[in-house]
Design a protein around this motif. Structure first.
Motif, short mmCIF file in Angstrom:
data_model
loop_
_atom_site.label_atom_id
_atom_site.label_comp_id
_atom_site.label_asym_id
_atom_site.label_seq_id
_atom_site.Cartn_x
_atom_site.Cartn_y
_atom_site.Cartn_z
N GLU A 276 0.82 -1.22 0.00
CA GLU A 276 0.00 0.00 0.00
C GLU A 276 0.85 1.27 0.00
N ILE A 277 0.28 2.28 -0.64
CA ILE A 277 0.96 3.58 -0.66
C ILE A 277 0.51 4.38 0.57
N ASN A 278 1.43 5.09 1.18
CA ASN A 278 1.13 5.85 2.40
C ASN A 278 0.99 7.35 2.06
N PRO A 279 -0.24 7.87 1.96
CA PRO A 279 -0.41 9.27 1.55
C PRO A 279 0.30 10.25 2.49
N ALA A 280 0.42 9.89 3.79
CA ALA A 280 1.06 10.81 4.72
C ALA A 280 2.54 11.01 4.36
N GLY A 281 3.16 9.96 3.84
CA GLY A 281 4.57 10.07 3.42
C GLY A 281 4.68 11.03 2.24
N ILE A 282 3.75 10.89 1.30
CA ILE A 282 3.79 11.78 0.12
C ILE A 282 3.56 13.23 0.56
N ASP A 283 2.62 13.42 1.49
CA ASP A 283 2.35 14.79 1.99
C ASP A 283 3.60 15.40 2.59
N PHE A 284 4.31 14.57 3.39
CA PHE A 284 5.50 15.09 4.07
C PHE A 284 6.51 15.64 3.04
N TYR A 285 6.82 14.82 2.03
CA TYR A 285 7.83 15.28 1.07
C TYR A 285 7.29 16.42 0.20
N ASN A 286 5.99 16.43 -0.05
CA ASN A 286 5.42 17.57 -0.79
C ASN A 286 5.65 18.87 -0.03
N GLN A 287 5.42 18.81 1.28
CA GLN A 287 5.60 20.03 2.09
C GLN A 287 7.06 20.47 2.08
N VAL A 288 7.97 19.49 2.22
CA VAL A 288 9.40 19.82 2.24
C VAL A 288 9.81 20.44 0.90
N ILE A 289 9.40 19.80 -0.18
CA ILE A 289 9.79 20.29 -1.52
C ILE A 289 9.22 21.69 -1.76
N ASP A 290 7.96 21.89 -1.40
CA ASP A 290 7.34 23.21 -1.61
C ASP A 290 8.07 24.27 -0.80
N CYS A 291 8.39 23.93 0.44
CA CYS A 291 9.04 24.90 1.30
C CYS A 291 10.45 25.24 0.77
N LEU A 292 11.15 24.22 0.27
CA LEU A 292 12.48 24.48 -0.31
C LEU A 292 12.35 25.46 -1.47
N LEU A 293 11.40 25.18 -2.36
CA LEU A 293 11.25 26.03 -3.54
C LEU A 293 10.84 27.45 -3.16
#
Ligand code: BG6
Length: 471
Positions: free
Chosen positions: A89-106
């Motif tokens: 199974e895919i874990n949406p919370a993991g995807i959210d975490f990296y999305n937030q990190v990537i957005d914040c970096l940019l």
């Protein structure tokens, strides 16, 4: 170019998931091989449970990256945060975490340089398949890689597939190899290595398909080996040491097939991996776009003849478990001309110039340095400062070597040393630190996890600010 470094040179710093994140089982993350190994040492040193606690401090940490002036941040995604057991199974919370990190970096003007797999195979894949020994792990990796490209590829353009496959394959603990028989262990290693090459090629192809303008390549643990003497056998031994530990791997990522000497080794040991029809095309189709270079030290080797008890090709790991001697080829020797760090790595900026020139003349591909740095037992002074002049000297001398390599004609895109902040070192926990930012914890006491700028932070900030003119 007017100065030492081109105007568009990318300055950054690096890390990896299990070494900084912590939150090892939070929000659905699964256990990894890196967690498992670090827990074995929990009674003696820090493990990955909290590490530098980036999982809870990421906003503050990215603020510090911005203050440092970083233009790129090289970090890894934890496969088990995205797919906890590796292929389920895919874990949406993991995807959210990296999305937030990537957005914040940019938002902070920092471009993400992302590694898909940095020593942290989901432990579920070990339980199900013994990891890379089984071809199903290749399919699992391709699925994970595709998911990352689909979810993050609109914003992440630079990818590294596997961190230091060429080094990881030599460390049984990281590969989960528990085979006492030397030949059987070599056979398993060869099969695992081959599967990782396939996974690398499939991920490369997927990136080219899915990520618009995406660039992808390996992060290699570079080696530069000097001959012990100028005897022709020793010179050959030094070349073979580099070839057997690193260059065969780059050749696989570029030409899609084992170089002749490596196939000869696999045959003389009778460990040619199982291959399937169609693999050749996959491997050829997965050509790297650039090389991410990790560089810490150089090696020295002399010729080691095979004998009755030690057939040609047989490998024996000595001392640090990463470097092996190979009968009929090469034996690791100490280079008396170099000084070593307090943890034994021989310091050699000239070696970096040699490595960069060597790889560039072989492949004519752009390169970026994704690891380079000095591990030390930094200490906090009573008035809350960290003086690390040796780290400043180390980085300064290696940057001079980069500048010379650029003058030599090497296409070096950027410099991203190890590491942005103190993190969990593989064998020395928090005793050995690499960061520009000190994390106020030690192996046994989490203290307040405060972030403290070291002297090297201010020095590197000025280096970036002056585009390397003041080093
Ligand atoms: C590199 C790894 O080989 O060396 C990093 O990619 C690692 O993950 C670094 O931390 C330094 O090694 P160590 O053993 O001092 O942590």
């Amino acid at each position: 170019m007017t100065g030492r470094f081109p105007e568009n040179f990318l300055w950054g710093a690096s890390s990896s998931a299990f070494q900084i994140e912590g939150g090892w089982n939070e929000d659905g993350k699964g256990m990894t091989v890196a967690d498992y190994n670090s827990f074995k040492r929990s009674d003696r040193q820090a493990d990955s449970k909290v590490a530098s606690d980036f999982y809870h401090h990421w906003k503050e940490d990215i603020g510090l990256m911005k203050e440092l002036g970083m233009q790129i941040y090289r970090f890894s995604i934890s496969w088990a945060r995205i797919i906890p057991d590796g292929d389920g199974e895919i874990n949406p919370a993991g995807i959210d975490f990296y999305n937030q990190v990537i957005d914040c970096l940019l938002e902070n003007g920092i471009r993400p340089f992302v590694t898909l797999y940095h020593f942290d195979l989901p432990y579920g894949l070990v339980e199900k398949y013994n990891g890379w020994e089984d071809r199903r792990c290749v399919a699992a990796f391709e699925r994970y890689a595709r998911l990352c490209f689909e979810k993050f590829g609109d914003r992440v353009k630079y990818w590294q597939v596997i961190n230091e496959q060429n080094l990881m394959i030599r460390v049984d603990e990281r590969m989960n190899i528990n085979e006492p028989d030397a030949w059987k262990a070599d056979k398993i290693r060869a099969q695992m290595d081959y599967h990782m090459f396939l996974a690398h090629a499939l991920a490369t192809r997927a990136c080219h398909e899915i990520v618009k303008d995406g660039k992808i390549g390996p992060a290699v643990s570079s080696t530069c080996t000097y001959p012990l003497t100028n005897k022709p056998e020793d010179v050959w031994a030094a070349k073979m040491n580099d070839s057997m530990k690193t260059v065969y791997c780059l050749d696989m990522h570029y030409y899609g097939k084992y170089p002749g000497y490596y196939m000869r080794y696999l045959k003389e040991r009778n460990i040619v991996p199982e291959m399937q029809e169609g693999d050749e095309e996959i491997l050829k189709d997965g050509r790297m776009d650039y090389i991410a270079v990790n560089y810490y030290r150089t090696l020295c080797a002399g010729y080691l003849p095979a004998d009755e008890d030690h057939p040609a090709g047989m490998r024996v790991f000595r001392g640090n478990e990463v470097d092996f001697d190979q009968y009929g080829y090469c034996r690791d020797e100490k280079n008396v001309n170099l000084r070593a760090s307090e943890y034994g790595a021989q310091i050699d900026p000239m070696g970096l110039r040699i490595v960069l020139n060597d790889y560039y003349s072989r492949y004519h591909l752009p390169m970026v340095i994704t690891e380079n740095g000095l591990g030390m037992a930094d200490e906090l002074t009573p008035d809350g400062q960290v003086h690390d002049p040796c780290r400043i000297d180390y980085i300064r001398e290696h940057l001079k070597a980069c500048a010379l390599a650029i003058e030599d004609g090497v296409e070096l895109m950027g410099y991203s040393p190890w590491s942005f902040m103190d993190l969990l070192s593989s064998h020395q926990g928090f005793r050995k630190r690499y960061g520009f930012v000190y994390v106020n914890r030690d192996d046994t006491d989490l203290k307040d996890m405060r972030r403290i700028r070291k002297d090297s932070f201010y020095w590197y900030q000025n280096v970036i600010h002056t585009n390397g003119e003041e080093i």
